[in-house]
Enzyme design. Structure first.
Site, mmCIF file in Angstrom:
data_model
loop_
_atom_site.group_PDB
_atom_site.id
_atom_site.type_symbol
_atom_site.label_atom_id
_atom_site.label_comp_id
_atom_site.label_asym_id
_atom_site.label_seq_id
_atom_site.Cartn_x
_atom_site.Cartn_y
_atom_site.Cartn_z
ATOM 1 N N HIS A 1 0.829 -1.201 0.000
ATOM 2 C CA HIS A 1 0.000 0.000 0.000
ATOM 3 C C HIS A 1 0.865 1.252 0.000
ATOM 4 C CE1 HIS A 1 -2.549 3.024 2.268
ATOM 5 N NE2 HIS A 1 -3.131 2.880 1.098
ATOM 6 N N ASP B 1 -4.651 3.843 -4.862
ATOM 7 C CA ASP B 1 -4.740 4.223 -3.454
ATOM 8 C C ASP B 1 -5.973 5.089 -3.203
ATOM 9 O OD1 ASP B 1 -4.280 4.886 -0.797
ATOM 10 O OD2 ASP B 1 -2.183 5.409 -1.116
ATOM 11 N N MET C 1 3.182 14.234 -15.820
ATOM 12 C CA MET C 1 4.155 15.320 -15.929
ATOM 13 C C MET C 1 3.509 16.507 -16.656
ATOM 14 S SD MET C 1 7.845 15.369 -17.887
ATOM 15 C CE MET C 1 8.545 14.016 -16.966
ATOM 16 N N TYR D 1 10.419 14.037 -11.965
ATOM 17 C CA TYR D 1 11.667 13.274 -11.929
ATOM 18 C C TYR D 1 12.020 12.862 -10.494
ATOM 19 C CZ TYR D 1 12.828 14.552 -16.797
ATOM 20 O OH TYR D 1 12.842 14.709 -18.148
ATOM 21 N N TYR E 1 5.373 13.613 -23.061
ATOM 22 C CA TYR E 1 4.670 13.844 -21.796
ATOM 23 C C TYR E 1 3.710 12.693 -21.495
ATOM 24 C CZ TYR E 1 6.494 18.616 -21.743
ATOM 25 O OH TYR E 1 7.316 19.722 -21.708
#
Length: 146
Positions: A22, A66, A76, A118, A136
């Site tokens: 998790h 999650d 990004m 990054y 992207y």
């Protein structure tokens, strides 16, 4: 052979998905992403013959996002110099894929600055290096509870 496992997922990636707990994160990287240098402290799996959307869909068939975070899917953000110049239709594809697997749909997705992305990728448990040619097209997923 196992039943119900998307054939695109190699055994090495199935092992990684099983090992992840998790809130662990995985980055699915496009062909331009510096996967090896960003993944010095991660497991790097090469899937050069495949694009991000097909891998994303296959992973989300097995991997819950999650629910304890508002945005378990991270993209990004375009650099300022690319805004209005580069189109990212692949993001719409991602939103549709996420919506098939998570009731939050596009609301589960956020965008962060390139260099912040990054830094977050360096913290991922695994980076999947794909042959995706869209720019992207990188995405980070945060695993939820099964």
């Amino acid at each position: 052979m196992l039943k119900g496992i998307p054939k695109i997922l190699p055994p090495s990636l199935l092992k990684v998905l099983c090992e992840m707990g998790h809130s662990d994160r995985i980055c699915i990287a496009d062909g331009n992403f510096p996967s090896e240098s960003m993944g010095k402290n991660a497991i790097v799996i090469r899937m050069d013959g495949h694009g991000v959307p097909e891998i994303l869909d296959a992973i989300l068939k097995l991997f819950p996002l999650d629910s304890y975070t508002d945005t378990p899917v991270t993209l990004m953000r375009l650099m300022e110099r690319d805004e209005g110049r580069i189109q990212t239709p692949i993001w719409d594809e991602y939103a549709k894929i996420v919506a098939r697997h998570d009731e939050r749909g596009a609301n589960a997705i956020c965008n962060i600055d390139r260099f912040e992305f990054y830094e977050e990728a360096k913290k991922c448990y695994c980076i999947i290096a794909t042959g995706e040619s869209a720019v992207y097209a990188n995405v980070i997923l945060q695993k939820g509870v099964v």
